[in-house]
Design an enzyme around this catalytic site. Structure first.
Site, PDB file in Angstrom:
ATOM      1  N   ASN A  14     -31.627-105.066-100.824  1.00 56.00           N
ATOM      2  CA  ASN A  14     -30.144-105.458-100.242  1.00 56.00           C
ATOM      3  C   ASN A  14     -30.042-106.818-100.218  1.00 56.00           C
ATOM      4  OD1 ASN A  14     -28.601-103.008 -99.360  1.00 56.00           O
ATOM      5  ND2 ASN A  14     -30.817-102.642 -98.391  1.00 56.00           N
ATOM      6  N   ARG A  91     -38.451-104.964 -87.331  1.00 53.90           N
ATOM      7  CA  ARG A  91     -38.670-105.059 -85.935  1.00 53.90           C
ATOM      8  C   ARG A  91     -37.362-104.922 -84.950  1.00 53.90           C
ATOM      9  NH1 ARG A  91     -43.489-104.992 -85.080  1.00 53.90           N
ATOM     10  NH2 ARG A  91     -43.411-106.203 -83.135  1.00 53.90           N
ATOM     11  N   LEU A  93     -35.019-105.846 -82.311  1.00 56.47           N
ATOM     12  CA  LEU A  93     -34.976-107.399 -81.638  1.00 56.47           C
ATOM     13  C   LEU A  93     -34.659-106.989 -80.055  1.00 56.47           C
ATOM     14  CD1 LEU A  93     -32.637-108.603 -84.483  1.00 56.47           C
ATOM     15  CD2 LEU A  93     -34.778-109.371 -83.904  1.00 56.47           C
ATOM     16  N   HIS A 109     -28.080 -99.280 -92.214  1.00 55.89           N
ATOM     17  CA  HIS A 109     -29.022 -98.106 -92.050  1.00 55.89           C
ATOM     18  C   HIS A 109     -28.681 -96.994 -92.975  1.00 55.89           C
ATOM     19  CE1 HIS A 109     -31.098 -95.299 -89.357  1.00 55.89           C
ATOM     20  NE2 HIS A 109     -29.989 -94.683 -89.565  1.00 55.89           N
ATOM     21  N   GLU A 142     -27.451-103.780 -78.316  1.00 55.62           N
ATOM     22  CA  GLU A 142     -28.607-103.678 -77.611  1.00 55.62           C
ATOM     23  C   GLU A 142     -29.250-102.328 -77.634  1.00 55.62           C
ATOM     24  OE1 GLU A 142     -29.129-106.075 -73.938  1.00 55.62           O
ATOM     25  OE2 GLU A 142     -27.995-107.759 -74.892  1.00 55.62           O
ATOM     26  N   GLY A 143     -28.576-101.288 -78.285  1.00 55.33           N
ATOM     27  CA  GLY A 143     -29.190 -99.956 -78.717  1.00 55.33           C
ATOM     28  C   GLY A 143     -29.811 -99.978 -80.075  1.00 55.33           C
ATOM     29  N   ASP A 145     -29.443 -98.640 -83.573  1.00 53.35           N
ATOM     30  CA  ASP A 145     -28.255 -98.431 -84.452  1.00 53.35           C
ATOM     31  C   ASP A 145     -26.936 -98.066 -83.973  1.00 53.35           C
ATOM     32  OD1 ASP A 145     -30.214 -98.724 -86.536  1.00 53.35           O
ATOM     33  OD2 ASP A 145     -31.146 -96.869 -86.310  1.00 53.35           O
ATOM     34  N   GLU A 174     -26.210 -98.478-100.988  1.00 55.25           N
ATOM     35  CA  GLU A 174     -26.212 -99.507 -99.716  1.00 55.25           C
ATOM     36  C   GLU A 174     -26.105-100.968-100.439  1.00 55.25           C
ATOM     37  OE1 GLU A 174     -29.949 -99.766 -97.587  1.00 55.25           O
ATOM     38  OE2 GLU A 174     -30.467 -97.421 -97.802  1.00 55.25           O
TER      39      GLU A 174
HETATM   40  C1  GRF Z   1     -32.993 -99.776 -96.368  1.00 52.90           C
HETATM   41  O1  GRF Z   1     -33.000 -98.264 -96.766  1.00 52.90           O
HETATM   42  C2  GRF Z   1     -32.161-100.251 -95.418  1.00 52.90           C
HETATM   43  O2  GRF Z   1     -31.059 -99.270 -95.017  1.00 52.90           O
HETATM   44  C3  GRF Z   1     -33.221 -99.929 -94.286  1.00 52.90           C
HETATM   45  O3  GRF Z   1     -34.428-100.570 -95.064  1.00 52.90           O
HETATM   46  C4  GRF Z   1     -34.469-100.459 -96.304  1.00 52.90           C
HETATM   47  C5  GRF Z   1     -34.494-101.991 -96.839  1.00 52.90           C
HETATM   48  O4  GRF Z   1     -34.601-101.914 -98.352  1.00 52.90           O
HETATM   49  N1  GRF Z   1     -32.799-100.558 -92.814  1.00 52.90           N
HETATM   50  P1  GRF Z   1     -34.594-103.074 -99.137  1.00 52.90           P
HETATM   51  O5  GRF Z   1     -35.467-104.025 -98.507  1.00 52.90           O
HETATM   52  O6  GRF Z   1     -33.161-103.918 -98.966  1.00 52.90           O
HETATM   53  O7  GRF Z   1     -34.970-103.053-100.686  1.00 52.90           O
END
Ligand code: GRF
Length: 190
Positions: A14, A91, A93, A109, A142-143, A145, A174
């Site tokens: 990403n 992690r 936060l 996500h 603060e939750g 997702d 993504e």
């Molecule tokens: C993705 O599936 C993202 O949604 C999740 O962790 C993964 C990260 O993939 N939170 P990358 O490191 O961006 O390849």
């Protein structure tokens, strides 16, 4: 122009989508720093290749989550970051971090939230037998997702899918979604 800091822990695909969109003029942003809690991950190599400064902050060197988060805040603030993207950052936060960047932290996500929050989202989708899942980019509160949704994309679940095949199909979307969502933030559409 978004002044971004990207937090990573792994492969950074990403992050790569963001770097490519910036380089190709498709996203009005500047990645000021990439921060990883793990050394030697592909994400760090991707940032370095793009000429973006990198910092490794190993979480194990801090006795509390708050101390780790304060160090992240210091690194990002010093780099001139205004918005923080969690791109596979593994992690959770604390308020120390979230209050320093209130309303400016963005997460991706691999499900259509509010379905399947937390870990193993793709496995949760397969176990539940849904026929459509997807991915979500949202502001972090603060939750876990739970924050306001910026954008989503749907992905079909196909007969015979495994966690691996579904994960890969979602990941491709993504990369598109991340750029689309950041463009919305950059344009003030959120
Ligand atoms: C993705 O599936 C993202 O949604 C999740 O962790 C993964 C990260 O993939 N939170 P990358 O490191 O961006 O390849």
């Amino acid at each position: 122009m978004l002044e971004l800091g990207v937090l990573v822990s792994g492969s950074g695909s990403n992050l790569q989508a963001i770097l490519d969109a910036v380089a190709e003029g498709r996203l009005d942003a500047h990645v000021r720093v990439v921060v990883s809690n793990k050394p030697d991950v592909l994400a760090i190599e991707r940032a370095a290749r793009a000429g973006v400064p990198t910092v490794v902050v190993p979480h194990r060197e801090f006795s509390t989550r708050e101390a780790f988060d304060q160090k992240l805040v210091d690194v990002l603030t010093r780099a001139g970051v205004e918005h923080v993207v969690l791109a596979g950052f593994m992690r959770v936060l604390t308020p120390v971090f979230l209050r320093a960047f209130a309303g400016k932290v963005i997460n991706i996500h691999p499900s259509l939230l509010p379905a399947f929050p937390g870990v193993r989202a793709q496995a949760q989708a397969l176990e539940r037998g849904v026929k459509v899942t997807g991915c979500t980019v949202h502001f972090v509160d603060e939750g876990v997702d739970t924050g306001p949704i910026i954008a989503q994309r749907a992905v079909p679940v196909l007969d015979g899918d495994t966690v691996e095949t579904l994960t890969q199909r979602i990941l491709e979307q993504e990369h598109v979604l991340m750029v689309e969502a950041l463009s919305r933030v950059s344009a003030g559409l959120t």
